[in-house]
Structure formats: structure tokens, C-alpha cells
Enzyme design. Structure first.
Site, PDB file in Angstrom:
ATOM      1  N   ASN A 196       0.846  -1.201   0.000  1.00 51.01           N
ATOM      2  CA  ASN A 196       0.000   0.000   0.000  1.00 51.01           C
ATOM      3  C   ASN A 196       0.880   1.249   0.000  1.00 51.01           C
ATOM      4  O   ASN A 196       1.949   1.283   0.619  1.00 51.01           O
ATOM      5  CB  ASN A 196      -1.017   0.013   1.161  1.00 51.01           C
ATOM      6  CG  ASN A 196      -0.414  -0.265   2.525  1.00 51.01           C
ATOM      7  OD1 ASN A 196       0.587  -0.955   2.652  1.00 51.01           O
ATOM      8  ND2 ASN A 196      -1.033   0.277   3.550  1.00 51.01           N
ATOM      9  N   GLU A 207       0.342   5.159   0.726  1.00 50.08           N
ATOM     10  CA  GLU A 207      -0.616   6.156   1.232  1.00 50.08           C
ATOM     11  C   GLU A 207      -0.256   7.559   0.753  1.00 50.08           C
ATOM     12  O   GLU A 207       0.816   7.792   0.180  1.00 50.08           O
ATOM     13  CB  GLU A 207      -0.665   6.084   2.767  1.00 50.08           C
ATOM     14  CG  GLU A 207      -1.162   4.731   3.241  1.00 50.08           C
ATOM     15  CD  GLU A 207      -1.439   4.664   4.740  1.00 50.08           C
ATOM     16  OE1 GLU A 207      -0.952   5.535   5.490  1.00 50.08           O
ATOM     17  OE2 GLU A 207      -2.155   3.718   5.132  1.00 50.08           O
ATOM     18  N   CYS A 234      -4.043   0.659  -2.503  1.00 49.28           N
ATOM     19  CA  CYS A 234      -3.884  -0.578  -1.726  1.00 49.28           C
ATOM     20  C   CYS A 234      -2.817  -1.477  -2.342  1.00 49.28           C
ATOM     21  O   CYS A 234      -2.500  -1.375  -3.534  1.00 49.28           O
ATOM     22  CB  CYS A 234      -5.194  -1.356  -1.701  1.00 49.28           C
ATOM     23  SG  CYS A 234      -6.513  -0.589  -0.755  1.00 49.28           S
ATOM     24  N   GLU A 288      -2.996  -4.636  -3.112  1.00 48.92           N
ATOM     25  CA  GLU A 288      -3.507  -5.501  -4.187  1.00 48.92           C
ATOM     26  C   GLU A 288      -3.542  -4.754  -5.511  1.00 48.92           C
ATOM     27  O   GLU A 288      -3.172  -5.292  -6.566  1.00 48.92           O
ATOM     28  CB  GLU A 288      -4.944  -5.966  -3.871  1.00 48.92           C
ATOM     29  CG  GLU A 288      -5.084  -6.770  -2.598  1.00 48.92           C
ATOM     30  CD  GLU A 288      -5.361  -5.914  -1.382  1.00 48.92           C
ATOM     31  OE1 GLU A 288      -4.766  -4.814  -1.251  1.00 48.92           O
ATOM     32  OE2 GLU A 288      -6.179  -6.326  -0.559  1.00 48.92           O
ATOM     33  N   CYS A 310     -10.224  -4.901   0.257  1.00 43.96           N
ATOM     34  CA  CYS A 310     -11.331  -3.945   0.379  1.00 43.96           C
ATOM     35  C   CYS A 310     -12.249  -4.085  -0.850  1.00 43.96           C
ATOM     36  O   CYS A 310     -11.902  -4.740  -1.850  1.00 43.96           O
ATOM     37  CB  CYS A 310     -10.806  -2.524   0.509  1.00 43.96           C
ATOM     38  SG  CYS A 310     -10.251  -1.790  -1.046  1.00 43.96           S
ATOM     39  N   CYS A 338     -10.764  -3.085  -4.221  1.00 46.64           N
ATOM     40  CA  CYS A 338      -9.799  -4.058  -4.759  1.00 46.64           C
ATOM     41  C   CYS A 338     -10.510  -5.295  -5.295  1.00 46.64           C
ATOM     42  O   CYS A 338     -10.083  -5.875  -6.288  1.00 46.64           O
ATOM     43  CB  CYS A 338      -8.768  -4.440  -3.704  1.00 46.64           C
ATOM     44  SG  CYS A 338      -7.577  -3.111  -3.416  1.00 46.64           S
TER      45      CYS A 338
END
Ligand code: THU
Length: 128
Positions: free
Chosen positions: A43, A45, A54, A56, A87, A90
Site C-alpha cells: 500500500n 498512502e 492498496c 492488491e 477492500c 480491490c
């Protein structure tokens, strides 16, 4: 073909690269292609929190941008108490590139993991 545990270890290693100064929640992903190639991701940010990417999706975008669009498995790892499930965004993003048959391995800090088909995690996916 790699074992689940080998793929999870790659996800764990990828989580060390996470840029997560805001949430402090470091996630790693290892995405296996049909030909056996593995792309990892973490990830990333941003101070504008919603711009965060993210683990993924990082792995998926790395793969697709290198010409790989056929995936067999993805391992997701976080040093968390509960299993690290992808999430909603994703799940949708991964669904773009396969019919939901790809395997999603969701791990937690103690190394335990659960295995699902993507279609179980996102039934009746939006597609047209
Ligand atoms: N995150 C992921 O990278 N993958 C997931 O499956 C769940 C959430 C990240 C996004 C954010 O940087 C942090 O975890 C906390 O939500």
C-alpha cells in the site's frame, strides 16, 4: 508452481515496503500469473488519504502494465489480528481481469490464512 505459503511469504516481504505513515497498517500482496510470474505490491498512502493505493491494486497495476492479465492467485498479508481481506474497491478491480475463479489468500500476523475464490468475495460482480 509455488505453494500457498511461498506466495504468502512474498506478500509478507512486500509489506515491509509499504508506505503507510498515516494508518501505520502495512499491507503486502503477491500476485501470481498463469505463467508463474509473480508481481508484488504494497500500500502507498498519501496525505490526501483518499488517494491511497492498496497493496492488491499496486500489484495488479504492476502486472497489467507489464502485459500480464491472466491471474491464478493473490496472497495478501498484514501483521494484523484478523485476516486481511481485500477492500471492496480491490475486489472490483481484481474482477476486471478474470471470471472470479482466481484464488485469494488472506493472511494475518501469526501466519494463518484463509483461501477464497474471488467470486465468493464479490458475487454478482458489475460487468458489461
Ligand atoms: N489496505 C490495503 O492495502 N489492502 C487491503 O486489503 C486493505 C487496506 C491499506 C489501505 C491503507 O493504506 C491501509 O491499508 C489502511 O486502510
Amino acid at each position: 508452481m509455488m505453494t500457498d505459503v511461498e506466495l504468502l511469504l512474498m506478500a509478507m516481504k512486500a509489506s515491509e515496503k509499504a508506505y503507510a505513515p498515516y494508518s501505520k497498517f502495512k499491507v503486502g500482496a503477491a500476485l501470481e500469473c498463469t505463467d508463474g510470474t509473480v508481481f508484488t505490491g504494497c500500500n502507498v498512502e498519501n496525505s490526501a488519504y483518499g488517494d491511497t493505493i492498496c497493496a492488491e491494486r499496486t500489484a495488479m497495476v504492476k502486472a497489467v502494465s507489464e502485459g500480464e492479465k491472466n491471474f491464478t492467485r493473490i496472497a495478501i498479508y498484514a501483521d494484523s489480528k484478523d485476516y486481511c481481506y481485500p477492500c471492496g474497491s480491490c475486489r472490483q478491480f481484481m474482477s476486471e481481469f478474470n471470471d472470479g475463479e482466481m484464488t485469494v489468500l488472506c493472511a494475518k500476523g501469526d501466519g494463518g490464512y484463509v483461501s477464497h475464490k474471488l467470486k465468493e468475495l464479490l458475487p454478482q460482480v458489475f460487468n458489461y
